[in-house]
Write an enzyme that holds these catalytic residues in place. Structure first.
Site, short mmCIF file in Angstrom:
data_model
loop_
_atom_site.label_atom_id
_atom_site.label_comp_id
_atom_site.label_asym_id
_atom_site.label_seq_id
_atom_site.Cartn_x
_atom_site.Cartn_y
_atom_site.Cartn_z
N GLY A 121 0.96 -1.34 0.02
CA GLY A 121 -0.04 -0.56 -0.25
C GLY A 121 1.06 1.30 -0.11
O GLY A 121 0.83 1.90 0.89
N TYR A 122 1.49 1.77 -0.76
CA TYR A 122 2.17 2.98 -0.78
C TYR A 122 1.25 4.00 -2.41
O TYR A 122 0.80 4.92 -1.39
CB TYR A 122 3.72 2.73 -1.93
CG TYR A 122 4.47 1.98 -1.68
CD1 TYR A 122 4.42 1.39 -0.34
CD2 TYR A 122 5.87 1.25 -1.91
CE1 TYR A 122 5.78 0.96 0.52
CE2 TYR A 122 6.91 0.70 -1.30
CZ TYR A 122 6.30 -0.03 -0.31
OH TYR A 122 7.44 -0.95 0.31
N SER A 155 -1.72 -3.95 -6.54
CA SER A 155 -1.98 -5.14 -6.41
C SER A 155 -2.18 -6.31 -5.30
O SER A 155 -1.28 -6.53 -4.10
CB SER A 155 -0.51 -5.44 -7.07
OG SER A 155 0.06 -4.73 -8.05
N GLU A 239 12.51 -4.39 -5.55
CA GLU A 239 11.90 -4.49 -6.05
C GLU A 239 12.29 -4.56 -7.98
O GLU A 239 12.22 -5.10 -8.65
CB GLU A 239 10.54 -3.97 -6.10
CG GLU A 239 9.40 -3.91 -7.57
CD GLU A 239 8.53 -3.35 -7.22
OE1 GLU A 239 8.67 -1.77 -6.27
OE2 GLU A 239 7.59 -3.46 -8.38
C1 LIG Z 1 0.43 -2.93 -12.57
C2 LIG Z 1 -0.26 -2.06 -11.74
C3 LIG Z 1 0.57 -3.21 -10.52
C4 LIG Z 1 1.07 -2.23 -9.30
N1 LIG Z 1 0.83 -2.24 -8.27
C5 LIG Z 1 1.00 -1.78 -6.65
C6 LIG Z 1 0.99 -1.95 -5.60
O1 LIG Z 1 0.93 -2.79 -6.12
N2 LIG Z 1 0.99 -0.70 -4.33
C7 LIG Z 1 1.38 0.76 -5.21
O2 LIG Z 1 2.05 1.34 -4.45
N3 LIG Z 1 0.75 0.70 -6.50
C8 LIG Z 1 0.96 0.44 -7.21
N4 LIG Z 1 0.90 0.28 -8.56
C9 LIG Z 1 0.64 2.08 -8.67
C10 LIG Z 1 2.61 2.33 -9.53
O3 LIG Z 1 3.37 2.16 -8.76
C11 LIG Z 1 1.81 4.21 -9.62
O4 LIG Z 1 1.05 4.05 -10.81
C12 LIG Z 1 3.17 4.69 -9.91
O5 LIG Z 1 4.13 4.84 -9.11
C13 LIG Z 1 3.01 5.75 -10.96
O6 LIG Z 1 1.81 6.59 -10.63
P1 LIG Z 1 0.19 7.24 -10.44
O7 LIG Z 1 0.02 6.05 -11.42
O8 LIG Z 1 0.07 8.39 -8.93
O9 LIG Z 1 0.47 8.07 -11.81
P2 LIG Z 1 1.18 9.51 -11.84
O10 LIG Z 1 2.65 10.21 -11.23
O11 LIG Z 1 0.59 10.40 -11.67
O12 LIG Z 1 2.80 9.51 -13.22
C14 LIG Z 1 1.87 9.88 -14.57
C15 LIG Z 1 2.77 10.66 -15.27
O13 LIG Z 1 3.60 11.66 -15.84
C16 LIG Z 1 5.09 11.03 -15.22
N5 LIG Z 1 5.79 11.92 -14.38
C17 LIG Z 1 4.47 12.30 -13.46
N6 LIG Z 1 5.90 13.19 -12.28
C18 LIG Z 1 6.94 13.00 -13.01
C19 LIG Z 1 8.60 14.00 -12.89
N7 LIG Z 1 8.15 14.40 -11.62
N8 LIG Z 1 9.11 14.26 -13.39
C20 LIG Z 1 8.86 13.00 -15.44
N9 LIG Z 1 7.33 12.44 -15.49
C21 LIG Z 1 6.94 12.30 -14.57
C22 LIG Z 1 5.06 9.25 -15.28
O14 LIG Z 1 6.17 9.39 -15.65
C23 LIG Z 1 3.75 9.21 -15.63
O15 LIG Z 1 4.29 9.18 -16.88
C24 LIG Z 1 0.82 -0.21 -9.66
C25 LIG Z 1 0.85 0.28 -11.14
C26 LIG Z 1 0.22 -0.70 -11.98
C27 LIG Z 1 -0.35 -0.37 -13.18
#
Ligand SMILES: Cc1cc2nc3c(=O)[nH]c(=O)nc-3n(C[C@H](O)[C@H](O)[C@H](O)COP(=O)(O)OP(=O)(O)OC[C@H]3O[C@@H](n4cnc5c(N)ncnc54)[C@H](O)[C@@H]3O)c2cc1C
Length: 391
Positions: A121-122, A155, A239
């Site tokens: 849960g991050y 997940s 990871e």
């Molecule tokens: C299949 C899957 C499983 C997952 N499982 C887990 C899980 O078990 N637990 C959990 O906690 N999370 C999980 N996640 C979440 C995942 O860690 C996040 O989706 C990821 O960290 C991106 O965050 P966001 O979706 O909020 O996108 P955002 O942070 O909103 O990013 C959107 C876009 O903006 C870009 N961006 C954002 N900030 C910057 C920056 N500073 N510089 C350049 N570009 C930037 C990103 O690269 C991306 O293209 C999972 C995601 C997926 C797809």
């Protein structure tokens, strides 16, 4: 780094090969209880958590033996050594590094026995890449924390017994990274609600998780209050380290080459098309680069140093390969790639390998986004490895 194995390491590799030959034979695989037998056999060998301390049920093995084990298992197409994937890959290592004696005794043997699943849960709706902005709140009340907030993309949340949860315990600190605390929370605690999310491949692999006045005993805090960021960085490095992933990629690439050889395209094997050959060769070169990079991580670990930002390099290449290998597999198969199962076409045509390539292609976000997006890996490489300015 010396790439040659010592005689003891060679002997260990031969032992693994002999074990794999016996336990993954065609006959063994036909047994209806094949997976159960396999999990029992590798656990008896103490190969699950092979480099974890022996007093908590681990194998007490060296890092090099761990690598040999993973490589040989991957080459043989072995099933995983346990079903508690997150537990084995990062929750367990984080507990070994930051946990109390009681936490180690309580959780590590269960993870090794695949007793139940863990989830992570991050991420929150407003905090993904910028994880330090997280708002899920934990307020101390006597011997408990009271948790309120929401997580997303969790997940395995629907079938996990425990979650490793990042919360904010201090909203006043100037450095946002310092007010974060990591808690280990039972998913059936009163006030925890899981709402599954469906992905584009049609499965509900992840979920939203809501916390309303969830009471968590202080003894379930992992690390000190305010130390949660350090716990997470360590867990994410595990990871992203990906040494075992490279062995998996080598095997995936090998299967893709075989697919190209046996698939006819414009009257000749796809493997004879220059464009496809070039893409296969490019992917092979990247995988080899990742393998050598993995050896660099390994050298560092063998010297007793911790892994950190450098693991983002392989994570970034892995993201590229997830999309590229998926696309390439679809291109090699042409229209047959659209079948998700082996024999479902009216004309008898079907997706190769039980449709695993099309399912793999649909699953790319899991590899590309999960654990941190490519842009974030680029930022980490630029700032922390190359020392480029932040602005
Ligand atoms: C299949 C899957 C499983 C997952 N499982 C887990 C899980 O078990 N637990 C959990 O906690 N999370 C999980 N996640 C979440 C995942 O860690 C996040 O989706 C990821 O960290 C991106 O965050 P966001 O979706 O909020 O996108 P955002 O942070 O909103 O990013 C959107 C876009 O903006 C870009 N961006 C954002 N900030 C910057 C920056 N500073 N510089 C350049 N570009 C930037 C990103 O690269 C991306 O293209 C999972 C995601 C997926 C797809």
């Amino acid at each position: 780094m010396d790439f040659k194995l010592t005689p003891e390491e060679e002997a260990f590799r031969d032992e693994v090969r002999a074990f794999v030959k016996e336990h993954l034979s065609e006959d063994a695989r036909k047994d209806p209880n094949f997976i159960g037998n396999w999990l029992k056999a590798v656990r008896e060998k103490r190969w699950v958590g092979f480099n974890w301390p022996e007093e908590y049920g681990g194998g007490g093995g060296g890092i090099m033996e761990q690598v040999i084990l993973k490589e040989e298992m991957s080459k043989a197409g072995a099933p995983p050594l346990g079903t508690s994937m997150m537990g084995l890959q990062w929750v367990g290592p984080a507990i070994i590094e930051y946990g109390t004696e009681e936490q180690k005794k309580k959780f590590l043997p269960d993870i090794l026995d695949s007793a139940y699943q863990w989830c992570t849960g991050y991420s929150e709706p407003g905090s993904g890449s910028d994880l330090a902005s997280l708002q899920c709140r934990a307020v101390r009340d006597g011997d408990e924390y009271v948790v309120n907030g929401q997580k997303i993309w969790t997940s395995g949340a629907a079938y996990s017994k425990w979650i490793i949860l990042l919360t904010r315990t201090d909203f006043e600190v100037e450095d946002r990274h310092k007010g974060i605390t990591c808690l280990l929370v039972e998913m059936d605690s009163p006030g925890v609600e899981v709402r599954p999310i469906k992905n584009m491949a049609g499965s509900s692999h992840f979920a939203e998780v809501f916390f309303e006045d969830v009471r968590v005993p202080v003894e379930n805090r992992l690390g000190e209050e305010g130390q949660g960021w350090g716990v997470t960085i360590s867990a994410l490095a595990h990871e992203r380290s990906g040494i075992s992933e490279v062995a998996g990629l080598i095997s995936q690439h090998h299967q893709l080459v075989e697919l190209a050889k046996r698939t006819q395209k414009d009257g000749k094997p796809a493997s004879e098309h220059p464009g496809i050959r070039a893409r296969l060769a490019r992917a092979d070169a990247i995988i080899e680069g990742m393998r050598l990079n993995g050896q660099r991580f390994l050298t560092k670990q063998l010297k007793g140093e911790k892994l950190s930002s450098e693991t983002s390099i392989n994570k970034l290449h892995r993201a590229f390969l997830a999309v590229e290998l998926g696309d390439l597999a679809l291109e090699i198969q042409g229209s047959a790639s659209q079948y998700a199962e082996s024999t479902n076409g009216a004309d008898g045509a079907g997706g190769e390998d039980e449709g695993r390539w099309v399912n793999g292609a649909l699953g790319w976000p899991a590899v590309v986004i999960g654990g941190g997006t490519p842009n974030i890996q680029r930022n980490i490489i630029a700032e922390r490895i190359l020392g480029l300015p932040k602005d």
